[in-house]
Write an enzyme that holds these catalytic residues in place. Structure first.
Site, PDB file in Angstrom:
ATOM      1  N   ASN A   1       0.879  -1.169   0.000  1.00 37.35           N
ATOM      2  CA  ASN A   1       0.000   0.000   0.000  1.00 37.35           C
ATOM      3  C   ASN A   1       0.918   1.220   0.000  1.00 37.35           C
ATOM      4  OD1 ASN A   1      -1.457   2.309   0.888  1.00 37.35           O
ATOM      5  ND2 ASN A   1      -3.028   1.016   1.801  1.00 37.35           N
TER       6      ASN A   1
ATOM      7  N   GLU B   1      -3.911   1.841  -2.895  1.00 30.36           N
ATOM      8  CA  GLU B   1      -4.018   3.277  -2.579  1.00 30.36           C
ATOM      9  C   GLU B   1      -3.092   4.114  -3.465  1.00 30.36           C
ATOM     10  OE1 GLU B   1      -5.313   5.466   1.312  1.00 30.36           O
ATOM     11  OE2 GLU B   1      -4.084   3.745   1.890  1.00 30.36           O
TER      12      GLU B   1
ATOM     13  N   TYR C   1      -7.574  -3.780  -2.201  1.00 34.91           N
ATOM     14  CA  TYR C   1      -7.613  -2.768  -1.155  1.00 34.91           C
ATOM     15  C   TYR C   1      -8.979  -2.888  -0.475  1.00 34.91           C
ATOM     16  CZ  TYR C   1      -7.451   1.799   1.165  1.00 34.91           C
ATOM     17  OH  TYR C   1      -7.481   2.811   2.110  1.00 34.91           O
TER      18      TYR C   1
ATOM     19  N   ASP D   1      -3.864  -4.850   1.025  1.00 32.92           N
ATOM     20  CA  ASP D   1      -4.200  -4.272   2.318  1.00 32.92           C
ATOM     21  C   ASP D   1      -5.593  -4.780   2.684  1.00 32.92           C
ATOM     22  OD1 ASP D   1      -4.924  -2.741   4.478  1.00 32.92           O
ATOM     23  OD2 ASP D   1      -4.582  -0.805   3.516  1.00 32.92           O
TER      24      ASP D   1
ATOM     25  N   ASN E   1      -6.997  -4.597   5.744  1.00 33.54           N
ATOM     26  CA  ASN E   1      -7.630  -3.802   6.795  1.00 33.54           C
ATOM     27  C   ASN E   1      -8.257  -4.677   7.883  1.00 33.54           C
ATOM     28  OD1 ASN E   1      -7.244  -0.939   6.565  1.00 33.54           O
ATOM     29  ND2 ASN E   1      -8.369  -1.017   4.623  1.00 33.54           N
TER      30      ASN E   1
ATOM     31  N   ASP F   1       2.685   4.755   5.050  1.00 34.54           N
ATOM     32  CA  ASP F   1       2.420   4.237   6.396  1.00 34.54           C
ATOM     33  C   ASP F   1       2.366   2.708   6.405  1.00 34.54           C
ATOM     34  OD1 ASP F   1       0.113   4.407   4.899  1.00 34.54           O
ATOM     35  OD2 ASP F   1      -1.090   5.394   6.434  1.00 34.54           O
ATOM     36  N   HIS F   2       2.478   2.090   5.230  1.00 34.55           N
ATOM     37  CA  HIS F   2       2.591   0.643   5.100  1.00 34.55           C
ATOM     38  C   HIS F   2       3.973   0.293   4.558  1.00 34.55           C
ATOM     39  CE1 HIS F   2      -1.861  -0.389   5.221  1.00 34.55           C
ATOM     40  NE2 HIS F   2      -1.894   0.925   5.060  1.00 34.55           N
TER      41      HIS F   2
END
EC number: 3.1.11.2
Length: 278
Positions: free
Chosen positions: A7, A34, A115, A158, A160, A257-258
């Site tokens: 991501n 993303e 995603y 990702d 989540n 951030d990943h």
């Protein structure tokens, strides 16, 4: 062959980091999430100059998925059959489909860049959308394996979801109140196992997070989550020889951030004299 998922949290902001990492780590195929841009906005030249071709599915400045590959990509699919849509304040069929799933075939591999919706909050309509999205994905993936039990299929991206308690160390996450760790989300994730899919990274890398928030020194404190996964069919899992989580990519200038998650596969007839990933 080295395959990765990442991501990237806006490819236009991080194209230099991503391409440099791919070349340095000898990545053959990268699934991105993303990307946050339309295909015509994607910084394609940097990838092409490095020897990669692209498959891109982006509709706006939100969401978006893509592949970069050194090998030809065929059977490109934007979304999967039955994938639900979402529009805030609206319900029912026919809702707009978001750019959250992209499938390609590379060599003998069927790969998906995914995603998964965030969910936002347990009472938010986005949470129900997330559970429905995962259920429809599972149905499609199961149908692909039923049609071809020998298909080497990977669901990458990702998710989540932090499926185990050990997959998160975020103080603000509260069981019963927070998304990503709720029982229905974890059940939706583990339901893929009943269809024959396995997390091909965890047996080789049992510990390690893949995401840390930008706020409140989350990365230095290691207040992270493991939410980026590669789930493989039996035929795909049989090809995996090594795996790694590239934590160092959360450091330095303007990181996502990943971080990337990588697997190494040995395909039939492939030269296997390259170094293993550790």
């Amino acid at each position: 062959m080295r395959i990765a998922t990442w991501n990237v949290n806006s490819i236009r902001a991080r194209v230099g980091r991503v391409v440099d990492w791919m070349v340095r780590e000898d990545i053959d195929v990268l699934a991105m999430q993303e990307i946050k841009c339309k295909p015509e906005q994607f910084p394609a030249q940097a990838f092409e100059d490095a020897g990669y071709e692209l498959a891109i599915h982006g509709l706006s400045q939100w969401n978006g998925v893509a592949f970069a590959s050194r090998h030809e990509m065929t059977d490109v699919a934007t979304g999967f059959p039955g994938m639900p849509g979402f529009l805030k304040g609206q319900e029912g069929p026919g809702l707009p489909l978001e750019a959250r799933a992209l499938g390609v075939t590379v060599e003998e591999l069927r790969l998906w860049s995914l995603y998964v919706p965030n969910g936002r909050a347990l009472a938010d309509p986005h949470y129900a959308y997330k559970l429905d999205w995962l259920a429809r994905l599972r149905e499609h993936a199961a149908a692909e394996i039923t049609a071809d039990p020998h298909l080497a299929l990977a669901l990458m991206g990702d998710w989540n979801v932090a499926p185990l308690d050990s997959d998160q160390n975020v103080p603000g996450l509260i069981p019963g109140l927070s998304t990503h760790i709720s029982p229905p989300e974890r059940e939706a994730f583990h339901a893929f196992e009943t269809e024959g899919f396995t997390d091909v990274v965890r047996p080789l890398v049992p510990e390690g997070f893949t995401y840390w928030d930008y706020k409140q020194l989350a990365f230095p404190r290691n207040e992270g989550m493991r939410i980026d996964f590669i789930l493989g069919s039996p035929a795909f899992a049989d090809l995996v020889t090594a795996a790694s989580i590239h934590r160092a990519e959360r450091k330095g200038d303007a990181p996502s951030d990943h971080v990337p998650v990588v697997v190494e596969l040995t395909l039939e007839g492939e030269d296997d004299d390259r170094p293993m990933i550790f």
